[in-house]
Design an enzyme around this catalytic site. Sequence first.
Site, mmCIF file in Angstrom:
data_model
loop_
_atom_site.group_PDB
_atom_site.id
_atom_site.type_symbol
_atom_site.label_atom_id
_atom_site.label_comp_id
_atom_site.label_asym_id
_atom_site.label_seq_id
_atom_site.Cartn_x
_atom_site.Cartn_y
_atom_site.Cartn_z
ATOM 1 C CG HIS A 1 -1.962 -1.046 0.811
ATOM 2 N ND1 HIS A 1 -2.209 -2.278 1.422
ATOM 3 C CD2 HIS A 1 -3.151 -0.879 0.187
ATOM 4 C CE1 HIS A 1 -3.100 -2.793 0.971
ATOM 5 N NE2 HIS A 1 -3.847 -2.022 -0.030
ATOM 6 N NE ARG B 1 -6.564 0.200 -2.477
ATOM 7 C CZ ARG B 1 -5.833 0.157 -3.402
ATOM 8 N NH1 ARG B 1 -5.747 1.328 -4.154
ATOM 9 N NH2 ARG B 1 -5.606 -0.796 -4.164
ATOM 10 N NE ARG C 1 -11.657 -2.254 -0.784
ATOM 11 C CZ ARG C 1 -10.136 -2.666 -0.991
ATOM 12 N NH1 ARG C 1 -9.695 -3.181 -1.968
ATOM 13 N NH2 ARG C 1 -9.201 -1.777 -0.378
ATOM 14 C CD GLU D 1 -9.424 -8.471 -2.516
ATOM 15 O OE1 GLU D 1 -8.314 -7.798 -2.800
ATOM 16 O OE2 GLU D 1 -10.334 -7.984 -1.790
ATOM 17 C CG ASN E 1 -2.838 -4.885 -6.002
ATOM 18 O OD1 ASN E 1 -2.468 -4.837 -7.074
ATOM 19 N ND2 ASN E 1 -3.611 -3.615 -5.416
ATOM 20 C CG ASP E 2 -5.053 -8.646 -1.228
ATOM 21 O OD1 ASP E 2 -3.913 -8.976 -0.923
ATOM 22 O OD2 ASP E 2 -5.931 -7.676 -1.110
ATOM 23 N NE ARG F 1 -1.029 -5.793 -1.356
ATOM 24 C CZ ARG F 1 -2.271 -5.343 -1.688
ATOM 25 N NH1 ARG F 1 -3.267 -6.140 -1.253
ATOM 26 N NH2 ARG F 1 -2.393 -4.149 -2.095
ATOM 27 C CB CYS G 1 -9.788 -2.112 -8.806
ATOM 28 S SG CYS G 1 -10.154 -3.325 -7.583
HETATM 29 C C1 PEP Z 1 -6.168 -5.574 -4.629
HETATM 30 O O1 PEP Z 1 -6.220 -6.537 -3.804
HETATM 31 O O2 PEP Z 1 -5.814 -5.805 -5.817
HETATM 32 C C2 PEP Z 1 -6.766 -4.399 -4.432
HETATM 33 C C3 PEP Z 1 -7.299 -3.610 -5.525
HETATM 34 O O3 PEP Z 1 -7.112 -4.194 -3.248
HETATM 35 P P1 PEP Z 1 -6.047 -3.502 -2.189
HETATM 36 O O4 PEP Z 1 -4.714 -3.265 -3.014
HETATM 37 O O5 PEP Z 1 -6.618 -2.243 -1.357
HETATM 38 O O6 PEP Z 1 -5.802 -4.716 -1.237
HETATM 39 MG MG MG Z 2 -7.004 -6.472 -1.978
#
Ligand code: PEP
Ligand code: MG
Length: 586
Positions: free
Chosen positions: A196, A303, A339, A438, A461-462, A472, A509
């Site tokens: 993040h 977010r 979200r 995810e 990402n997840d 990550r 996303c």
């Molecule tokens: C993801 O996991 O790809 C996502 C967009 O959510 P976050 O990055 O907030 O976990």
């Molecule tokens: Mg995520």
Amino acid sequence: MPENKEIVLRGIAAAPGICIGKAYLVDREGVNVIRRYHLADAELEDEKDRFKTAVKKSTEELRSIIEETPEDFREHAAILETHVALLRDKMLYGKAIERIEEEKINAEWALKNVVSELKGMFSSMSDAYFRERAADVVHVSDRIMRNLIGKERVNIKNIDKRVILVATDLSPAETSQIQLERIKGFVTDGGGVTSHTGIIARTLQIPAVLGLNNASRIIRNDDIIVVDGTDGTLIVNPRDYTLVEYEERKSRYERQKSLITRTGRHSAATKDNIHIQVMGNIELPEEVFLVRDNGGNGIGLYRTEFQYLQSSGFPSEDELFDKYRDVVEIMAPHPVTIRTLDINGDKAASYTGSLDEANPALGLRAIRYCLTRPDVFRTQLRAILRAAAFGSVRILFPMISGLNEVLEAKKFLAQAAGSLAEEGKTFRADIETGIMIEVPSAVVIADLLAEEVDFFSIGTNDLIQYALAIDRGNRYVSHLYQPLHPAVLRMIRQVTAAAEEKNIRVSMCGEMAGDPIYIPVLLGLGISELSMTPQAIPAVKNTVRSLNMGECRDFSREIFSKTGDREAREFLDKHYGYITEQIYFG
Ligand code: PEP
Ligand code: MG
């Protein structure tokens, strides 16, 4: 380490852009990360001088503290006087200099060894007075060490110089405190591209290089550094011609960026006229302007947890509603995808209570947390439904791993609507409901989930973290974090196929959606909406306009013949490699 030697370090390109400026060290780990390194004979004099300078600086600091100490605290000042004397003590000062000279080692290591011997000696004395001196030695040596390494504990909010931050690591909360008019960019030893911290850097539009391993040890306060966030390079003490080269690269980057930004409002249709919605991800309501100004066709991911992270307790329904309404009104008529709370994991708020989880990423986070806290969940759902009356709102549930979670979440949503209706509040209930894809199990049952929702949003990402078993935020495995891994591409294809079958929309996303090089593959796989950090919008739109959907579909079929991420990347670069260079440097 000799002064002013140019050093080039390679890390993870986390946020594009180039900045040149003075380093400012932010140390969250104190001065405990000391390493040993050997020096050549020719470097010894410089090293001793470095130690002497650190002692001198420590003496000056103590002197000024003593001067500022009010009369009432003179006793305290007397202790500091003994510290000043200790700074010059033969046992400490003299011995450390001797060690550097004799063992040809760095000043930090010499000091650390001398201090540990002294501490041992004082602590074992029977006289209490001498035993207490051990603590003084530690205080004094910590101060010297801080000045040697150039590290101090810093509250990022209070930095009032134009600098580049250098840290062992920065938490998402710290990163979000960065004052844009002060901080030019930042580099960290830790972190991964989809941490993040990296995501926030991209939103703030400041260049960042993460995963540098030992940058915070090598760089000293006020060193001139160059951060190239487009390719992950960090240069410490650049030579003159390196500076000229990077000034030139920086202007080319900025020229190209402003050219592309100017086209942000143009629509994103492929050459064969297929329209793609390009939207923005936001963490805080203020960022809605970034999305609008960069030409976003809406918010694909809000977010909402960051509002919770910035507050000292759970926000009230009205506090949430106020923020959501602002975003929705500013973005109208474009959609805003809100979200629900994705808290815990790497985004824990102090007031949620320590859960003491061994694996927080696999723990009670996101929808799992909300379903165990009906009060918290209901409050947020009511605020979202009320804001929906002011524009176009979609609701998105995070971390869905099974059908029951979707059904339960929808039940809560219906109850929230029911209670608002009973109270005669203004709200809107017929909003689109979607889920984040995810967690790998959600991919496998995408056909079942598609029956229950209006859209999917793939969170790469997840999804990559869980499918490839790669933390990550962990720099040691960030080289394995590969969006083109055949398993990732197959999962995306499985999701878009299930969605197509049930006639629902698929957006993406995760960070993969904001990197122009992946756009041909994603369009080819059937993703019709892309959401990303706002500053990536113009470049992604530009890329979409350069593509032909028919060719993307053919290309994405062919990429499945590649058995590894490297082969896939080579294949992608061969066909679409022009995208990256053109986007950044024209
Ligand atoms: C993801 O996991 O790809 C996502 C967009 O959510 P976050 O990055 O907030 O976990
Ligand atoms: Mg995520």
